[in-house]
Design a protein around this motif. Structure first.
Motif, PDB file in Angstrom:
ATOM      1  N   UNK A 107      -7.165  -7.512  -4.944  1.00  0.00           N
ATOM      2  CA  UNK A 107      -7.883  -6.262  -4.644  1.00  0.00           C
ATOM      3  C   UNK A 107      -7.074  -5.015  -5.014  1.00  0.00           C
ATOM      4  N   UNK A 108      -5.741  -5.079  -4.824  1.00  0.00           N
ATOM      5  CA  UNK A 108      -4.909  -3.946  -5.214  1.00  0.00           C
ATOM      6  C   UNK A 108      -4.941  -3.772  -6.733  1.00  0.00           C
ATOM      7  N   UNK A 109      -4.961  -4.891  -7.457  1.00  0.00           N
ATOM      8  CA  UNK A 109      -5.065  -4.831  -8.909  1.00  0.00           C
ATOM      9  C   UNK A 109      -6.354  -4.118  -9.324  1.00  0.00           C
ATOM     10  N   UNK A 110      -7.450  -4.445  -8.652  1.00  0.00           N
ATOM     11  CA  UNK A 110      -8.734  -3.798  -8.946  1.00  0.00           C
ATOM     12  C   UNK A 110      -8.652  -2.302  -8.637  1.00  0.00           C
ATOM     13  N   UNK A 111      -7.985  -1.960  -7.540  1.00  0.00           N
ATOM     14  CA  UNK A 111      -7.806  -0.552  -7.191  1.00  0.00           C
ATOM     15  C   UNK A 111      -6.980   0.160  -8.253  1.00  0.00           C
TER      16      UNK A 111
END
Length: 230
Positions: A107-111
């Motif tokens: 999810x941090x990668x997507x952010x």
């Protein structure tokens, strides 16, 4: 732009203001800021990542007992699952512990995808290079960075699961297959996204690779000390 994106951009700006004190080139300022942010994030994730690797090692150590349970209850799937869960619980193995880092990292990668796209759209990354392999942090289709993304992710996976090689561990084998597919997916995302995102991902993979090597070395030394004591 979401509040989360604004928060990450604010963090980047604060880190960049520190990097500017030591680095003059604007491209290198952004590059080192991304690297610094990634290292800080992975240091915060370190306890969770170490817990994941310890969980994988505990699962591996219990494989002989798991094999016995599978043989004994091969015709009773419900009982098999019940006894396997009981075994893990008695030995302090959290079945979901290995998934937690993925639930945070991806999810941090997507952010980050959204954050770097916004920074590129604002022109703050445009035309700024970092090292010879990244001539423009805002540009996509960087094949070298994409290859590094796949390579570092696979190496990181290999190192973290090194002790399971050659062992009959269906759970580990399934997790490895998923990691290989994810490596290909993230390689494609890196190729089609701006190079800033690729730099973030490659740096994180490299950190996790070094982390795995250090942990394996520590385990090896510990095992050697046990043998000497015997």
């Amino acid at each position: 732009m979401s509040q989360l994106n604004q928060l990450f951009i604010w963090i980047f700006e604060q880190l960049k203001s520190v990097v500017e004190l030591f680095v003059a080139d604007p491209g290198n300022q952004w590059g080192f800021t991304i690297v610094l942010f990634t290292i800080m994030f992975n240091i915060l994730m370190l306890p969770i990542n170490l817990s994941q690797m310890k969980t994988m090692r505990k699962q591996q150590a219990l494989q002989p007992e798991v094999a016995k349970i599978q043989a004994k209850y091969k015709n009773d799937p419900q009982k098999l699952q019940e006894m396997q869960m009981k075994l893990y619980k008695e030995n302090g193995v959290n079945m979901f512990g290995g998934c937690l880092p993925l639930l945070i990292t991806y999810p941090i990668f997507i952010a980050m995808f959204s954050v770097f796209r916004q920074l590129a759209a604002d022109g703050r990354l445009t035309g700024f290079g970092f090292t010879p392999i990244i001539p423009d942090l805002s540009a996509n289709h960087n094949i070298i960075l994409s290859a590094l993304s796949v390579g570092t992710m696979l190496l990181s996976t290999y190192v973290q699961t090194l002790k399971t090689k050659g062992q009959n561990n269906p759970a580990a084998a399934s997790a490895n297959k998923m990691q290989y597919m994810m490596a290909a997916l993230f390689g494609w995302i890196t190729y089609t996204s701006n190079s800033a995102l690729g730099l973030y991902w490659v740096t994180g993979n490299t950190f996790r690779l070094i982390q795995g090597l250090l942990l394996n070395a520590a385990d090896k030394k510990k095992s050697e000390n046990v043998v000497k004591e015997k």
